[in-house]
Enzyme design. Structure first.
Site, PDB file in Angstrom:
ATOM      1  N   HIS A   1       0.870  -1.187   0.000  1.00 42.65           N
ATOM      2  CA  HIS A   1       0.000   0.000   0.000  1.00 42.65           C
ATOM      3  C   HIS A   1       0.906   1.236   0.000  1.00 42.65           C
ATOM      4  O   HIS A   1       2.016   1.180   0.540  1.00 42.65           O
ATOM      5  CB  HIS A   1      -0.837  -0.063   1.286  1.00 42.65           C
ATOM      6  CG  HIS A   1      -1.871   1.016   1.432  1.00 42.65           C
ATOM      7  ND1 HIS A   1      -1.574   2.297   1.829  1.00 42.65           N
ATOM      8  CD2 HIS A   1      -3.212   0.978   1.253  1.00 42.65           C
ATOM      9  CE1 HIS A   1      -2.693   3.007   1.897  1.00 42.65           C
ATOM     10  NE2 HIS A   1      -3.702   2.235   1.538  1.00 42.65           N
TER      11      HIS A   1
ATOM     12  N   ASP B   1       3.382  -4.094   8.048  1.00 36.51           N
ATOM     13  CA  ASP B   1       2.121  -3.370   7.931  1.00 36.51           C
ATOM     14  C   ASP B   1       1.003  -4.381   8.204  1.00 36.51           C
ATOM     15  O   ASP B   1       0.729  -5.251   7.380  1.00 36.51           O
ATOM     16  CB  ASP B   1       2.037  -2.791   6.504  1.00 36.51           C
ATOM     17  CG  ASP B   1       0.700  -2.126   6.219  1.00 36.51           C
ATOM     18  OD1 ASP B   1      -0.238  -2.293   7.011  1.00 36.51           O
ATOM     19  OD2 ASP B   1       0.604  -1.454   5.170  1.00 36.51           O
TER      20      ASP B   1
ATOM     21  N   GLN C   1      -4.315  -4.867   7.268  1.00 37.53           N
ATOM     22  CA  GLN C   1      -5.369  -5.771   6.768  1.00 37.53           C
ATOM     23  C   GLN C   1      -5.323  -7.131   7.473  1.00 37.53           C
ATOM     24  O   GLN C   1      -6.020  -8.057   7.052  1.00 37.53           O
ATOM     25  CB  GLN C   1      -5.218  -5.980   5.255  1.00 37.53           C
ATOM     26  CG  GLN C   1      -5.391  -4.723   4.436  1.00 37.53           C
ATOM     27  CD  GLN C   1      -6.815  -4.164   4.458  1.00 37.53           C
ATOM     28  OE1 GLN C   1      -7.760  -4.811   4.923  1.00 37.53           O
ATOM     29  NE2 GLN C   1      -6.965  -2.951   3.979  1.00 37.53           N
TER      30      GLN C   1
ATOM     31  N   LYS D   1      -9.958  -0.272  10.995  1.00 34.69           N
ATOM     32  CA  LYS D   1     -10.121  -1.475  10.161  1.00 34.69           C
ATOM     33  C   LYS D   1     -10.351  -2.706  11.030  1.00 34.69           C
ATOM     34  O   LYS D   1     -10.359  -3.830  10.544  1.00 34.69           O
ATOM     35  CB  LYS D   1      -8.885  -1.693   9.288  1.00 34.69           C
ATOM     36  CG  LYS D   1      -8.687  -0.610   8.221  1.00 34.69           C
ATOM     37  CD  LYS D   1      -7.519  -0.974   7.333  1.00 34.69           C
ATOM     38  CE  LYS D   1      -6.946   0.197   6.568  1.00 34.69           C
ATOM     39  NZ  LYS D   1      -7.805   0.739   5.515  1.00 34.69           N
TER      40      LYS D   1
ATOM     41  N   CYS E   1      -4.842   2.555  -3.522  1.00 31.88           N
ATOM     42  CA  CYS E   1      -3.563   3.038  -2.978  1.00 31.88           C
ATOM     43  C   CYS E   1      -2.446   2.030  -3.191  1.00 31.88           C
ATOM     44  O   CYS E   1      -1.577   1.856  -2.329  1.00 31.88           O
ATOM     45  CB  CYS E   1      -3.681   3.404  -1.498  1.00 31.88           C
ATOM     46  SG  CYS E   1      -4.891   4.661  -1.173  1.00 31.88           S
TER      47      CYS E   1
HETATM   48  N1  7TS Z   1      -1.653  -0.463   4.773  1.00 27.88           N
HETATM   49  C1  7TS Z   1      -2.587  -1.247   4.204  1.00 27.88           C
HETATM   50  C2  7TS Z   1      -2.243  -2.637   3.809  1.00 27.88           C
HETATM   51  C3  7TS Z   1      -3.878  -0.732   4.006  1.00 27.88           C
HETATM   52  O1  7TS Z   1      -4.795  -1.505   3.441  1.00 27.88           O
HETATM   53  C4  7TS Z   1      -4.164   0.604   4.389  1.00 27.88           C
HETATM   54  C5  7TS Z   1      -5.494   1.222   4.126  1.00 27.88           C
HETATM   55  C6  7TS Z   1      -3.164   1.335   5.006  1.00 27.88           C
HETATM   56  C7  7TS Z   1      -1.904   0.782   5.172  1.00 27.88           C
HETATM   57  C8  7TS Z   1      -3.398   2.719   5.506  1.00 27.88           C
HETATM   58  O2  7TS Z   1      -4.222   2.717   6.618  1.00 27.88           O
HETATM   59  P1  7TS Z   1      -4.708   4.072   7.272  1.00 27.88           P
HETATM   60  O3  7TS Z   1      -5.670   3.644   8.320  1.00 27.88           O
HETATM   61  O4  7TS Z   1      -3.519   4.761   7.816  1.00 27.88           O
HETATM   62  O5  7TS Z   1      -5.361   4.857   6.169  1.00 27.88           O
HETATM   63  N2  7TS Z   1      -6.187   0.641   3.071  1.00 27.88           N
HETATM   64  C9  7TS Z   1      -7.308   1.076   2.499  1.00 27.88           C
HETATM   65  C10 7TS Z   1      -7.956   0.319   1.520  1.00 27.88           C
HETATM   66  O6  7TS Z   1      -7.560  -0.747   1.115  1.00 27.88           O
HETATM   67  N3  7TS Z   1      -9.061   0.985   1.137  1.00 27.88           N
HETATM   68  O7  7TS Z   1      -9.149   2.119   1.828  1.00 27.88           O
HETATM   69  C11 7TS Z   1      -8.072   2.194   2.681  1.00 27.88           C
END
Ligand code: 7TS
Length: 400
Positions: free
Chosen positions: A116, A195, A198, A221, A357
């Site tokens: 990501h 990371d 997910q 999430k 992303c």
């Molecule tokens: N890493 C992964 C694997 C992600 O899926 C996401 C967000 C992030 C980092 C960033 O997370 P945040 O909470 O800091 O924004 N992924 C997604 C997605 O897949 N659709 O919307 C956000």
């Protein structure tokens, strides 16, 4: 897990809602919402400051949440849990706080092609600032990580491996323990940053067993609130890391020209933190543990396998996933992903469309955009049936 939807107030108003976008953010259960309401209604004081009752109550609730999160990911010392805004901020904190101090010209930072942007761009910027080099581990068959590719990319100059546990597009689950062993056999000094955005809501995670050095994830999430996330790091690394956010609450002593820092975790939590959100995250941990991550994983896998079997009957649909971790990105030949998502929306089905992303990954997939199904605890086979009806409608409308 019968009637799980009853625990999510949104379904009372939106009874026809088929939510298949938990990878973007999960819906919120009543227990999390009520826990945050309770703080705002009954003891909404600041923490770590007041000696009066409601401030102490808020401090205790905030620190209890830290302890819950620590236990949740197998961490013994809660001071290794740093509250941040989310995964993105957690990774940036490592890149700035550890990377700026440690990376020198010629050092190599390894990432994978499935990352990501939040686990790519902070490293690109670190490399630019300090003269480091970014190297990619290429994906192998079925877009899975190839361990021999990985081994071939590690050498004595490697300082960081930044890798996702679960791809937000492919759903591919990377075997972090195995990967950490391969990497550390070649160079024991490599710092492994995982990371977990997910992963944490979909499978049991124990960072001690994973063999990594840092682990980042987001509250929103995993059925928790937005605005709160976690960085776990090994105490030794966190101790040597510099803070990046300076001000109240993170200092030891302040004189007119110089300051010292508080011990971890406070060193990294300057300013008033997201108190309600941390408390809400603690409730989200309780919510997940109440079901058990093994059970959640089994149920989501069952729905995912059903989805794959149904999707396989649709001609012209290319699926970039084996359905692991409940995530499936796909492309419908002749119809743009945004058009599919718009038609699905008319059927009450929420999916995300775009590059999610992960632009470098989409280039490798040869797809400008995909639409993605990502499952949560509330999803059922009926939700998948509605998805299939919607995709078939899109085919009818576009005559493909
Ligand atoms: N890493 C992964 C694997 C992600 O899926 C996401 C967000 C992030 C980092 C960033 O997370 P945040 O909470 O800091 O924004 N992924 C997604 C997605 O897949 N659709 O919307 C956000």
């Amino acid at each position: 897990m019968n009637n799980i939807k009853n625990q999510f107030p949104i379904f009372e108003k939106e009874s026809g809602l088929t939510y298949l976008d938990s990878g973007a953010t999960t819906l919120k259960p009543r227990s999390v919402i009520e826990k945050m309401m309770d703080y705002y209604t009954n003891y909404s004081a600041n923490i770590h400051r007041g000696v009066y009752g409601i401030s102490e109550q808020a401090t205790t609730a905030y620190e209890n949440a830290r302890e819950k999160v620590a236990k949740f990911i197998g961490v013994e010392d809660p001071s290794e849990i740093i509250f941040t805004k989310g995964t993105t901020e957690s990774i940036n904190l490592v890149a700035r706080g550890w990377g700026d101090k440690k990376i020198i010209e010629g050092d190599e930072i390894i990432v994978t092609e499935m990352e990501h942007h939040s686990n790519l761009v902070p490293w690109q910027e670190l490399a630019k600032r300090e003269g480091g080099l970014i190297k990619y581990i290429k994906l192998g068959q079925n877009h899975k990580l190839d361990l021999s590719e990985l081994a071939g990319s590690i050498n004595e100059n490697t300082r960081i491996l930044a890798i996702t546990q679960v791809s937000n597009v492919l759903g591919a689950v990377n075997q972090i323990k195995q990967i950490a062993d391969v990497v550390h056999d070649i160079n024991p000094e490599v710092v492994i940053v995982v990371d977990g955005a997910q992963a944490v809501a979909h499978m049991p995670v124990n960072v001690a067993e994973l063999g990594c050095d840092f682990y980042a994830f987001s509250g929103h999430k995993m059925y928790g609130p937005t605005g709160i996330g976690v960085l776990w790091g090994k105490k030794m690394l966190l101790d040597e890391m510099d803070p990046v956010n300076f001000g109240g609450g993170m200092i030891g002593e302040v004189s007119k020209l110089e300051s010292t820092w508080a011990p971890i975790p406070d060193k990294f939590e300057g300013g008033t933190p997201p108190i309600a959100e941390a408390i809400g995250l603690g409730a989200a941990v309780d919510f997940l543990e109440n079901f058990g991550l093994e059970n959640i994983s089994d149920q989501e896998n069952e729905v995912a396998q059903y989805a794959l079997s149904q999707l396989a009957t649709i001609e012209g649909l290319k699926i970039f996933s084996a359905g692991e971790a409940g995530i499936m990105a796909m492309e419908l030949s002749g119809v743009h992903a945004h058009d599919v998502a718009t038609i699905l929306d008319r059927e009450g089905v929420c999916v995300r469309a775009g590059h999610h992303c992960a632009m470098p990954l989409h280039q490798i997939l040869g797809a400008g955009a995909t639409f993605r199904v990502s499952l949560g605890i509330y999803n059922t086979k009926e939700d998948i049936d509605k998805l299939i009806v919607g995709i078939k409608k899109a085919k009818d409308i576009f005559k493909v």
